[in-house]
Design a protein around this motif. Structure first.
Motif, PDB file in Angstrom:
ATOM      1  N   UNK A   1     125.630 -26.475  48.617  1.00  0.00           N
ATOM      2  CA  UNK A   1     126.601 -26.501  47.582  1.00  0.00           C
ATOM      3  C   UNK A   1     126.138 -25.396  46.501  1.00  0.00           C
ATOM      4  N   UNK A   2     125.227 -24.471  46.671  1.00  0.00           N
ATOM      5  CA  UNK A   2     124.952 -23.452  45.833  1.00  0.00           C
ATOM      6  C   UNK A   2     123.523 -23.745  45.117  1.00  0.00           C
ATOM      7  N   UNK A   3     122.903 -22.774  45.004  1.00  0.00           N
ATOM      8  CA  UNK A   3     121.384 -22.946  44.419  1.00  0.00           C
ATOM      9  C   UNK A   3     121.508 -23.224  42.788  1.00  0.00           C
ATOM     10  N   UNK A   4     120.918 -24.363  42.357  1.00  0.00           N
ATOM     11  CA  UNK A   4     120.648 -24.987  40.891  1.00  0.00           C
ATOM     12  C   UNK A   4     121.859 -25.166  40.192  1.00  0.00           C
ATOM     13  N   UNK A   5     123.033 -25.318  40.922  1.00  0.00           N
ATOM     14  CA  UNK A   5     124.055 -25.800  39.998  1.00  0.00           C
ATOM     15  C   UNK A   5     124.723 -27.081  40.965  1.00  0.00           C
ATOM     16  N   UNK A   6     123.845 -27.775  41.381  1.00  0.00           N
ATOM     17  CA  UNK A   6     124.180 -28.697  42.303  1.00  0.00           C
ATOM     18  C   UNK A   6     123.924 -29.977  41.712  1.00  0.00           C
ATOM     19  N   UNK A   7     123.568 -30.150  40.454  1.00  0.00           N
ATOM     20  CA  UNK A   7     123.355 -31.724  40.153  1.00  0.00           C
ATOM     21  C   UNK A   7     122.458 -32.569  41.138  1.00  0.00           C
ATOM     22  N   UNK A   8     121.677 -31.990  41.883  1.00  0.00           N
ATOM     23  CA  UNK A   8     120.657 -32.764  42.656  1.00  0.00           C
ATOM     24  C   UNK A   8     121.248 -32.784  44.357  1.00  0.00           C
ATOM     25  N   UNK A   9     122.357 -32.330  44.392  1.00  0.00           N
ATOM     26  CA  UNK A   9     122.700 -32.291  45.787  1.00  0.00           C
ATOM     27  C   UNK A   9     122.737 -30.806  46.281  1.00  0.00           C
ATOM     28  N   UNK A  10     121.881 -30.684  47.389  1.00  0.00           N
ATOM     29  CA  UNK A  10     121.802 -29.355  47.791  1.00  0.00           C
ATOM     30  C   UNK A  10     122.542 -28.935  48.948  1.00  0.00           C
ATOM     31  N   UNK A  11     122.886 -29.850  49.950  1.00  0.00           N
ATOM     32  CA  UNK A  11     123.706 -29.862  50.958  1.00  0.00           C
ATOM     33  C   UNK A  11     124.511 -31.103  51.075  1.00  0.00           C
ATOM     34  N   UNK A  12     125.744 -30.676  51.552  1.00  0.00           N
ATOM     35  CA  UNK A  12     126.718 -32.013  51.986  1.00  0.00           C
ATOM     36  C   UNK A  12     126.979 -32.074  53.435  1.00  0.00           C
ATOM     37  N   UNK A  13     126.751 -33.157  54.019  1.00  0.00           N
ATOM     38  CA  UNK A  13     126.711 -33.142  55.636  1.00  0.00           C
ATOM     39  C   UNK A  13     128.000 -34.141  55.815  1.00  0.00           C
TER      40      UNK A  13
ATOM     41  N   UNK B   1     110.512 -41.592  40.880  1.00  0.00           N
ATOM     42  CA  UNK B   1     111.580 -41.257  39.813  1.00  0.00           C
ATOM     43  C   UNK B   1     112.501 -40.215  40.292  1.00  0.00           C
ATOM     44  N   UNK B   2     112.131 -39.424  41.296  1.00  0.00           N
ATOM     45  CA  UNK B   2     112.730 -38.401  41.918  1.00  0.00           C
ATOM     46  C   UNK B   2     113.989 -38.855  43.083  1.00  0.00           C
ATOM     47  N   UNK B   3     113.441 -40.037  43.548  1.00  0.00           N
ATOM     48  CA  UNK B   3     114.517 -40.750  44.361  1.00  0.00           C
ATOM     49  C   UNK B   3     115.455 -41.399  43.475  1.00  0.00           C
ATOM     50  N   UNK B   4     114.982 -41.831  42.524  1.00  0.00           N
ATOM     51  CA  UNK B   4     116.041 -42.485  41.396  1.00  0.00           C
ATOM     52  C   UNK B   4     117.171 -41.584  41.001  1.00  0.00           C
ATOM     53  N   UNK B   5     116.692 -40.373  40.569  1.00  0.00           N
ATOM     54  CA  UNK B   5     117.339 -39.195  39.958  1.00  0.00           C
ATOM     55  C   UNK B   5     118.330 -38.698  41.195  1.00  0.00           C
ATOM     56  N   UNK B   6     117.826 -38.577  42.338  1.00  0.00           N
ATOM     57  CA  UNK B   6     118.686 -38.208  43.468  1.00  0.00           C
ATOM     58  C   UNK B   6     119.813 -39.381  43.818  1.00  0.00           C
ATOM     59  N   UNK B   7     119.301 -40.741  43.552  1.00  0.00           N
ATOM     60  CA  UNK B   7     120.359 -41.715  43.712  1.00  0.00           C
ATOM     61  C   UNK B   7     121.550 -41.546  42.664  1.00  0.00           C
ATOM     62  N   UNK B   8     121.099 -41.150  41.339  1.00  0.00           N
ATOM     63  CA  UNK B   8     122.048 -40.931  40.261  1.00  0.00           C
ATOM     64  C   UNK B   8     123.011 -40.092  40.781  1.00  0.00           C
ATOM     65  N   UNK B   9     122.423 -38.750  41.205  1.00  0.00           N
ATOM     66  CA  UNK B   9     123.482 -37.607  41.579  1.00  0.00           C
ATOM     67  C   UNK B   9     124.421 -37.964  42.904  1.00  0.00           C
ATOM     68  N   UNK B  10     123.770 -38.841  43.577  1.00  0.00           N
ATOM     69  CA  UNK B  10     124.765 -39.398  44.590  1.00  0.00           C
ATOM     70  C   UNK B  10     125.903 -40.112  44.133  1.00  0.00           C
ATOM     71  N   UNK B  11     125.362 -40.936  43.144  1.00  0.00           N
ATOM     72  CA  UNK B  11     126.637 -41.889  42.688  1.00  0.00           C
ATOM     73  C   UNK B  11     127.775 -40.951  41.933  1.00  0.00           C
ATOM     74  N   UNK B  12     127.038 -40.181  41.033  1.00  0.00           N
ATOM     75  CA  UNK B  12     128.073 -39.145  40.269  1.00  0.00           C
ATOM     76  C   UNK B  12     129.020 -38.422  41.238  1.00  0.00           C
ATOM     77  N   UNK B  13     128.524 -38.019  42.341  1.00  0.00           N
ATOM     78  CA  UNK B  13     129.341 -37.322  43.150  1.00  0.00           C
ATOM     79  C   UNK B  13     129.935 -38.114  44.368  1.00  0.00           C
ATOM     80  N   UNK B  14     129.892 -39.373  44.229  1.00  0.00           N
ATOM     81  CA  UNK B  14     130.262 -40.498  45.099  1.00  0.00           C
ATOM     82  C   UNK B  14     130.032 -40.583  46.627  1.00  0.00           C
ATOM     83  N   UNK B  15     128.576 -40.359  46.781  1.00  0.00           N
ATOM     84  CA  UNK B  15     128.096 -40.244  48.158  1.00  0.00           C
ATOM     85  C   UNK B  15     127.424 -41.890  48.240  1.00  0.00           C
TER      86      UNK B  15
END
Ligand SMILES: [Zn+2]
Length: 284
Positions: free
Chosen positions: A168-180, A201-215
């Motif tokens: 997804x491109x370094x540091x502007x990924x909103x917590x998602x680094x790769x999409x598979x 808390x880091x798992x929670x933050x990642x979950x937030x990013x997943x929800x925002x991106x629809x995964x």
């Protein structure tokens, strides 16, 4: 593959053993194949090694009867074997000869080993395939890999394991680094190249990013481990935790898939091998 070779490596240092078919670095079974003959050994060249072996044996066991070492044939070429590790790129070439004495057949081995070059893993310009084989060999160096390179490395591993992978491109990924993508599943991946264990808390933050991106499925890759409590929440929300040891296994598997058919060693430039040892084949 990052390989260089040197002549005259001491087999006791590099671990070359004609009867050992496991990689000295990652303990994987080596892939063995016949190779072209390298040396032009003659009885005259081999004789000093043979005598050296005889003297060493006599130092341990006392003098042998003459017939034990008295040769009745010249030097016979048996074959050349190339053994290679598909995961880390290490290889070894062994050439085998035999001489018959009156009451014994002696095998003589000559060989050469590959050495894996040291590289600066923090250097972002190091090619990903070099990083991959280097990390198999020295996994403790994972903490020093350039973070961007580590993302690309993880992407290449998932690609080899059968996923369509997008960085997804370094540091502007909103917590998602790769999409598979795999069989119509879309998986968001977060990669943390860190020495610290991942917190809940880091798992929670990642979950937030997943929800925002629809995964609704995610992989959290860590170069260390996960604190207690991470597993519980991850299981509930469709996140798979991949710690350092799981990632190492994935990397190994990816290397084997990647190099199964195309790992070639150009040994046409090798001119001589060094003496490994002399072994009795059978006692008559
Ligand atoms: Zn290996």
């Amino acid at each position: 593959m990052i390989i260089e070779y040197k002549d005259g490596i001491d087999p006791t240092i590099t671990g070359s053993n004609p009867h050992d078919y496991k990689c000295m670095y990652c303990d994987l079974k080596l892939k063995c194949e016949p190779a072209k003959k390298i040396t032009k050994m003659t009885m005259r060249k081999v004789k000093p090694h043979f005598i050296e072996h005889k003297n060493a044996m006599e130092e341990i066991h006392g003098p042998f009867e003459n017939w034990y070492f008295k040769t009745v044939t010249g030097l016979n070429y048996e074959g050349t074997r190339l053994a290679k590790c598909l995961a880390c790129g290490w290889w070894s070439i062994v050439e085998e000869y035999w001489i018959a004495a009156e009451w014994q057949i002696w095998q003589l081995f000559y060989g050469l080993d590959g050495i894996i070059k040291d590289i600066n893993v923090a250097d972002a310009s190091v090619p990903i395939n070099e990083l991959r084989s280097f990390l198999i060999r020295k996994y403790t160096k994972r903490f020093y890999v350039n973070p961007k390179s580590f993302e690309h490395l993880a992407a290449s591993v998932f690609s080899d394991l059968g996923y369509n992978t997008v960085c997804t491109g370094y540091s502007k990924d909103g917590g998602i680094d790769l999409i598979l993508n795999n069989n119509s599943n879309t998986i968001g991946v977060q990669i943390k190249r860190t020495k610290n264990n991942i917190k809940v808390e880091q798992i929670r933050a990642f979950l937030g990013a997943m929800v925002v991106n629809g995964y609704n499925k995610g992989f959290f890759v860590s170069t260390s481990n996960f604190q207690s409590g991470c597993n519980k929440i991850a299981n509930r929300v469709g996140i798979e935790l991949i710690n350092a040891s799981k990632f190492y296994d994935a990397l190994k598997e990816a290397q084997i898939i990647h190099y199964n058919d195309e790992f070639a060693i150009d040994h046409s430039s090798f001119s001589h091998l060094h003496f490994i040892g002399c072994y009795p084949m059978n006692s008559l």
